[in-house]
Write a protein that holds these residues in place. Structure first.
Motif, PDB file in Angstrom:
ATOM      1  N   PHE A  61       0.819  -1.215   0.000  1.00  0.00           N
ATOM      2  CA  PHE A  61       0.000   0.000   0.000  1.00  0.00           C
ATOM      3  C   PHE A  61       0.856   1.269   0.000  1.00  0.00           C
ATOM      4  O   PHE A  61       0.491   2.269  -0.612  1.00  0.00           O
ATOM      5  CB  PHE A  61      -0.997  -0.018   1.176  1.00  0.00           C
ATOM      6  CG  PHE A  61      -1.941  -1.199   1.110  1.00  0.00           C
ATOM      7  CD1 PHE A  61      -2.593  -1.509  -0.073  1.00  0.00           C
ATOM      8  CD2 PHE A  61      -2.167  -2.006   2.202  1.00  0.00           C
ATOM      9  CE1 PHE A  61      -3.458  -2.611  -0.173  1.00  0.00           C
ATOM     10  CE2 PHE A  61      -3.021  -3.111   2.121  1.00  0.00           C
ATOM     11  CZ  PHE A  61      -3.665  -3.410   0.928  1.00  0.00           C
TER      12      PHE A  61
ATOM     13  N   ARG B 123       4.559  -7.645  -4.447  1.00  0.00           N
ATOM     14  CA  ARG B 123       3.448  -8.570  -4.288  1.00  0.00           C
ATOM     15  C   ARG B 123       3.746  -9.522  -3.129  1.00  0.00           C
ATOM     16  O   ARG B 123       4.894  -9.951  -2.944  1.00  0.00           O
ATOM     17  CB  ARG B 123       3.191  -9.361  -5.572  1.00  0.00           C
ATOM     18  CG  ARG B 123       2.684  -8.447  -6.684  1.00  0.00           C
ATOM     19  CD  ARG B 123       1.765  -9.169  -7.642  1.00  0.00           C
ATOM     20  NE  ARG B 123       2.506 -10.061  -8.510  1.00  0.00           N
ATOM     21  CZ  ARG B 123       1.899 -10.957  -9.303  1.00  0.00           C
ATOM     22  NH1 ARG B 123       0.584 -11.069  -9.303  1.00  0.00           N
ATOM     23  NH2 ARG B 123       2.613 -11.732 -10.082  1.00  0.00           N
TER      24      ARG B 123
ATOM     25  N   VAL C   9      -4.538   3.569  -4.948  1.00  0.00           N
ATOM     26  CA  VAL C   9      -4.831   2.605  -3.896  1.00  0.00           C
ATOM     27  C   VAL C   9      -5.377   1.356  -4.583  1.00  0.00           C
ATOM     28  O   VAL C   9      -6.289   1.447  -5.401  1.00  0.00           O
ATOM     29  CB  VAL C   9      -5.888   3.153  -2.903  1.00  0.00           C
ATOM     30  CG1 VAL C   9      -6.030   2.205  -1.721  1.00  0.00           C
ATOM     31  CG2 VAL C   9      -5.527   4.547  -2.425  1.00  0.00           C
ATOM     32  N   GLY C  10      -4.806   0.208  -4.269  1.00  0.00           N
ATOM     33  CA  GLY C  10      -5.232  -1.038  -4.906  1.00  0.00           C
ATOM     34  C   GLY C  10      -4.048  -1.962  -5.056  1.00  0.00           C
ATOM     35  O   GLY C  10      -2.946  -1.667  -4.577  1.00  0.00           O
ATOM     36  N   LEU C  11      -4.261  -3.075  -5.717  1.00  0.00           N
ATOM     37  CA  LEU C  11      -3.202  -4.073  -5.862  1.00  0.00           C
ATOM     38  C   LEU C  11      -2.673  -4.170  -7.284  1.00  0.00           C
ATOM     39  O   LEU C  11      -1.603  -4.737  -7.524  1.00  0.00           O
ATOM     40  CB  LEU C  11      -3.746  -5.457  -5.446  1.00  0.00           C
ATOM     41  CG  LEU C  11      -4.267  -5.557  -4.011  1.00  0.00           C
ATOM     42  CD1 LEU C  11      -5.140  -6.786  -3.841  1.00  0.00           C
ATOM     43  CD2 LEU C  11      -3.113  -5.590  -3.021  1.00  0.00           C
ATOM     44  N   GLU C  12      -3.428  -3.622  -8.233  1.00  0.00           N
ATOM     45  CA  GLU C  12      -3.079  -3.766  -9.644  1.00  0.00           C
ATOM     46  C   GLU C  12      -1.776  -3.036  -9.969  1.00  0.00           C
ATOM     47  O   GLU C  12      -1.565  -1.900  -9.541  1.00  0.00           O
ATOM     48  CB  GLU C  12      -4.243  -3.226 -10.503  1.00  0.00           C
ATOM     49  CG  GLU C  12      -4.219  -3.638 -11.945  1.00  0.00           C
ATOM     50  CD  GLU C  12      -4.349  -5.155 -12.165  1.00  0.00           C
ATOM     51  OE1 GLU C  12      -4.535  -5.893 -11.201  1.00  0.00           O
ATOM     52  OE2 GLU C  12      -4.231  -5.569 -13.325  1.00  0.00           O
ATOM     53  N   ASP C  13      -0.922  -3.706 -10.727  1.00  0.00           N
ATOM     54  CA  ASP C  13       0.363  -3.153 -11.154  1.00  0.00           C
ATOM     55  C   ASP C  13       1.257  -2.733  -9.983  1.00  0.00           C
ATOM     56  O   ASP C  13       2.097  -1.835 -10.117  1.00  0.00           O
ATOM     57  CB  ASP C  13       0.158  -1.940 -12.080  1.00  0.00           C
ATOM     58  CG  ASP C  13      -0.472  -2.346 -13.405  1.00  0.00           C
ATOM     59  OD1 ASP C  13      -0.213  -3.482 -13.840  1.00  0.00           O
ATOM     60  OD2 ASP C  13      -1.220  -1.542 -13.976  1.00  0.00           O
TER      61      ASP C  13
ATOM     62  N   GLN D 151       2.125   1.683  -3.542  1.00  0.00           N
ATOM     63  CA  GLN D 151       1.033   2.154  -4.402  1.00  0.00           C
ATOM     64  C   GLN D 151       0.707   3.630  -4.130  1.00  0.00           C
ATOM     65  O   GLN D 151       0.431   4.393  -5.065  1.00  0.00           O
ATOM     66  CB  GLN D 151      -0.227   1.294  -4.200  1.00  0.00           C
ATOM     67  CG  GLN D 151      -0.082  -0.148  -4.701  1.00  0.00           C
ATOM     68  CD  GLN D 151      -0.031  -0.249  -6.218  1.00  0.00           C
ATOM     69  OE1 GLN D 151       0.934   0.164  -6.840  1.00  0.00           O
ATOM     70  NE2 GLN D 151      -1.073  -0.801  -6.810  1.00  0.00           N
TER      71      GLN D 151
END
Lengths: 282, 86
Positions: free
Chosen positions: B21, B38, B30-34, B24
């Motif tokens: 987070f 990970r 805000v989010g997990l994409e790209d 990002q």
């Protein structure tokens, strides 16, 4: 991009394997989590729904890491809470609530990605579904339902209703993103709240942590049941109550993200929920 | 010399994803994409203990890696100097 101007509900008819996504702008006053879940239970009370919901702060602020589950069991309304990464995956799928109606004709595993649902047969290994790093799964290990292979709920309400509905498991992958209205204010507020670790009523420990919570406490494994309606509608952790029952803090968080709530909306929530519970019981 | 973020104490990771987070947020989302970080979780079948793995995109160097290191509650990361190419 996640749309926070409406409440987006993914409804899944297990019997007919039908899926619908509905947006409700008139449900914004229920905030999310248990507030929204109870209102949806009132709307769909004749269809014996099982409702998973996240709140407006899940995925966006620290210590708001639980998922609300509302169900009716033996005539009584139950609200239970589960930790892990389910709430962030639901949030990043752009969905506020998932409603499961009816009973599946055969045992089923639901593989959800954003708003799309695949019905998988019982022999599918749920651990292999979803996108690695962006998914959360809740499925049976023995007689207990586990989220992320670790987090559970109190009592056996959820296990019982999963069995009744013939659901063997659910995997959720979230690939959507969000950009708060005022990013610099958001970052500042995020840091301020994160720094309030001493206000969290659990000790930092070495256990697996919920997504978005640094504590790694020993309490989150077993989830929660009942509690404060504002906390439960935000679906913040009960141990973060010093932060998230403060209406000023909650208003700042919501406002920074771009939600259109007033202080009065927050203050009126308990009365709205009280009326909703009364209507469900009629 | 460029600084690189290394997960040298991965056994300490509790899966909180604060590092994701933070990375990002530095990219204004805000989010997990790209995400450039990970986190993967897996229960060890023998010990039944939850274990975590981290995957870090080499492009992480474009971010403020010190901030990412410091947000980790378990001190999983270390910042190392990138070796000089002669």
């Amino acid at each position: 991009m996640i749309d926070i101007s409406v409440k987006k509900v993914l409804s899944i008819d297990l019997e007919n394997k039908e899926v619908a996504v509905k947006s409700f702008s008139d449900l914004n006053k229920y905030f999310g989590g248990t507030g929204l879940g109870l209102k949806l239970l009132e709307i769909y009370k004749d269809k014996s729904p099982l409702i998973f919901s996240v709140g407006p702060l899940n995925g966006f602020f620290p210590y708001a890491s639980k998922t609300s589950i509302v169900l009716k069991k033996d005539g009584a309304v139950e609200d239970i809470y589960i930790g892990g990464s389910l709430s962030t995956r639901m949030k990043f799928s752009g969905i506020d609530s998932i409603i499961l109606f009816g009973v599946s004709q055969e045992e089923v595993i639901l593989d959800i990605q954003d708003s799309a649902v695949n019905f998988k047969d019982k022999d599918t290994d749920p651990a292999l579904l979803g996108l690695p790093g962006k998914k959360s799964g809740i499925y049976f290990e023995g007689d207990k339902l586990m989220c992320d292979q670790y987090f559970t709920t109190p009592e056996l309400y959820l296990e019982s209703i999963f069995k009744e509905k013939n659901i063997k498991g659910i995997t959720i992958t979230g690939t959507e993103i969000f950009s708060p209205k005022n990013f610099d204010d958001y970052k500042k507020l995020y840091s301020e709240i994160l720094d309030r670790k001493p206000d969290i009523r659990v000790d930092s420990a070495e256990y697996p942590s919920c997504s978005g919570c640094p504590m790694g406490c020993g309490k989150s494994k077993v989830g929660e049941i009942g509690g404060n309606i504002l906390l439960n509608s935000l679906v913040a952790c009960q141990f973060a109550d010093k932060i998230y029952t403060d209406i000023g803090v909650v208003f700042s968080c919501l406002n920074t993200l771009g939600y259109d709530y007033t202080h009065e909306d927050i203050e009126n929530l308990p009365k709205l929920i009280e009326d909703t519970i009364r209507n469900i019981s009629k | 010399m460029a600084k690189i973020l290394k997960p040298t104490q991965i056994n300490r990771c509790n899966g909180c994803e604060m590092c994701i987070f933070e990375a990002q947020r530095q990219l204004k989302k805000v989010g997990l994409e790209d995400s450039l970080i990970r986190v993967f979780r897996k229960k060890n079948p023998e010990t039944q203990v939850m274990e975590f793995e981290l995957e870090i995109d080499p492009r992480i160097n474009i971010l403020d890696v010190e901030k990412i290191e410091s947000i980790c509650p378990k001190k999983v990361f270390e910042i190392q100097e990138e070796p000089k190419n002669d």
